[in-house]
Design an enzyme around this catalytic site. Sequence first.
Site, mmCIF file in Angstrom:
data_model
loop_
_atom_site.group_PDB
_atom_site.id
_atom_site.type_symbol
_atom_site.label_atom_id
_atom_site.label_comp_id
_atom_site.label_asym_id
_atom_site.label_seq_id
_atom_site.Cartn_x
_atom_site.Cartn_y
_atom_site.Cartn_z
ATOM 1 N N ASP A 113 -2.550 -0.510 19.116
ATOM 2 C CA ASP A 113 -1.590 -1.539 19.699
ATOM 3 C C ASP A 113 -2.405 -2.435 20.639
ATOM 4 O O ASP A 113 -3.262 -2.013 21.333
ATOM 5 C CB ASP A 113 -0.447 -0.640 20.114
ATOM 6 N N ASP A 152 2.592 -6.162 17.528
ATOM 7 C CA ASP A 152 1.233 -5.681 17.887
ATOM 8 C C ASP A 152 0.336 -4.719 17.198
ATOM 9 O O ASP A 152 -0.370 -4.144 18.063
ATOM 10 C CB ASP A 152 1.032 -5.864 19.369
#
Length: 635
Positions: free
Chosen positions: A509, A552
């Site tokens: 992430d 993300d």
Amino acid sequence: MLSQQELAEQERVKALHALGVLDTPQEDRFDRFTRLASAAFDTPIALVSLVDCERQWFKSCIGVDFKETSRSLAFCSHAVALDDMLVVDDTHLDDRFREHPLVLGAPFIRFYAGQPIYSLDGQPLGTLCVLDVRPRQLDELGRRMLRDLARMVQDELNRPVIVAARDAAQQALLELNVRLEQRVQERTAELHAKNVALDQEAARRIAFQEQLRQKQELLDAVLETVDMAVAACDAEGNLTLFNQAAREFHGVDAAAIPMAEWPSYYSLYAEDGLTPMTLEMVPLARALGGEQVQDVPMTIVAAGAAPRRVLASGRALKCASGKPLGAVVAIKDVTELSDSRARAIESQEWLRTIADNVPALIAYIDTRQRYRFANDRYREWFGVRSENMVGKTVLEAMGEAFYTPRREAIERCLKGHGSHIEIEEERRGRKRVISSTYLPHLRDGVVQGVYVLSLDATSAREYERQLHALAHSDHLTGLPNRRDYEERLTQAIGRSRRSGMALALVYLDVDNFKQINDSLGHAVGDVVLRMVAQRLTAAVRSTDTVARLAGDEFVIVLEHVGSPLECERIAAKLLDAVRPEMGVDGQTLKVTTSMGIAWCPRAEQASLTHAADDALYQSKRAGRDTATVVALRAS
């Protein structure tokens, strides 16, 4: 790996994109529903809300002064997740909401009732909800009313998609009308040529009998003398023409009767001579309705006369401005064999004209694999004239390269089994994907030959390729999307098991990405995601797979990784690749990532993804900008 709920969230966001409602301002067209809901349920607050992965916002609202909230504060998120109406009689008595900021603080919600609203494909997009500052109950009548109002909001929300579909259908209808008009013009030209020939013949006959008449008189005389029955009517269905041949065929004169009585009065039967025609079957009525009628078989059983088998052709009549004038049919007696032969010859000419002008290869092959018919498209596509093909075998006419890939299909069809093949050909400097259908010509169960229809499928296959690329790519970064990643991971695991080489899976992430979006905007966030994707791709081998799952979240499939220690070296390389400062929109950003890597010599997909996900969260708990490597035992 994302849960089923998270997958459903992604599908809902896609549906919101398709409807074009993301980030659009509040629209007056939804205000009437919130006003109606507030009045109907006597509540100070009514909302039309939409919910995505991170927030809820209001298409229309009454009783609150804010336009959106984070999803974590959204009552409507619970209704969307429930996929059914959610009613909270008293928030102080509900463990989910008793400590909620909007319950403890303004607007001090005590009662909530929300009904999900859906996209056309059934994805829950948000709710119509009513809220009160005092506890209350919603009886069955109220629930039904809330569902009805929600369906009205849902119809309004989906209206742009429905309108777009309608516009597309209207455009398709317009294009079809253009093609039909072209066919009408072609047929009109043919009829004009025939009328010229009839005028010339009539002029020769009348020259020996009487002096020249005016053009209209000449036409009337011709219609009365030809052996083809002609009948016409005006736009209201009143007969205006019924020539001598028509009177002889039907045994009666024209009568001023309603159209519904035509079949019985004029003794009209179907081709079998037994089934009485209905008005919908009568050729003149069909032509008046706008249909191009061509050689419709029927039988006239006039009183006191033998049944007469005829063919009827006709069309609607229009003036130059397009105003309907009526319709006309010509009826030909085909009882005699000679007339039937003439009709067959004429039909063959029509067939040849049609076949030569359709955008397809049409051919007929006999049981000895010799061409008996081939249209002119063979000359255009392959440079071979149809007259040079007829009588020759497929091999003789078209050559070995053409015949070999089609041989099995032809032989199978000659055994009574239809088949379909696609072949990529390059002839005359052009590549084509030719889609061919082979149908056996059967008579009394015996194969007489093969019908061949071949279409140019090049554009269709290219379109399918483009659709496949769109379905397997992330639109923002150009990386493989979740669907493509899952397929590649399955293939990589299979290769790992066959080769005995270990496999590693990286989940990562972007640290604090939500803060980037919230503080700098989604446009900057999108640029950051693209730069992270580029840096990750540049840091791994071309045989490795870098994919974006959502938001993300990225994933990397690493093949032929020898040990956990090698995973740590790769992790360090990836972290270093992302760390350099990014210049975005005149600003310098420091971006880092957290990673979880699962390594296993012979892994199952479920255990590998679960371990990588757990390792990712260990990295986040360890302070971010770090990687955690987990080694699994071979399963």
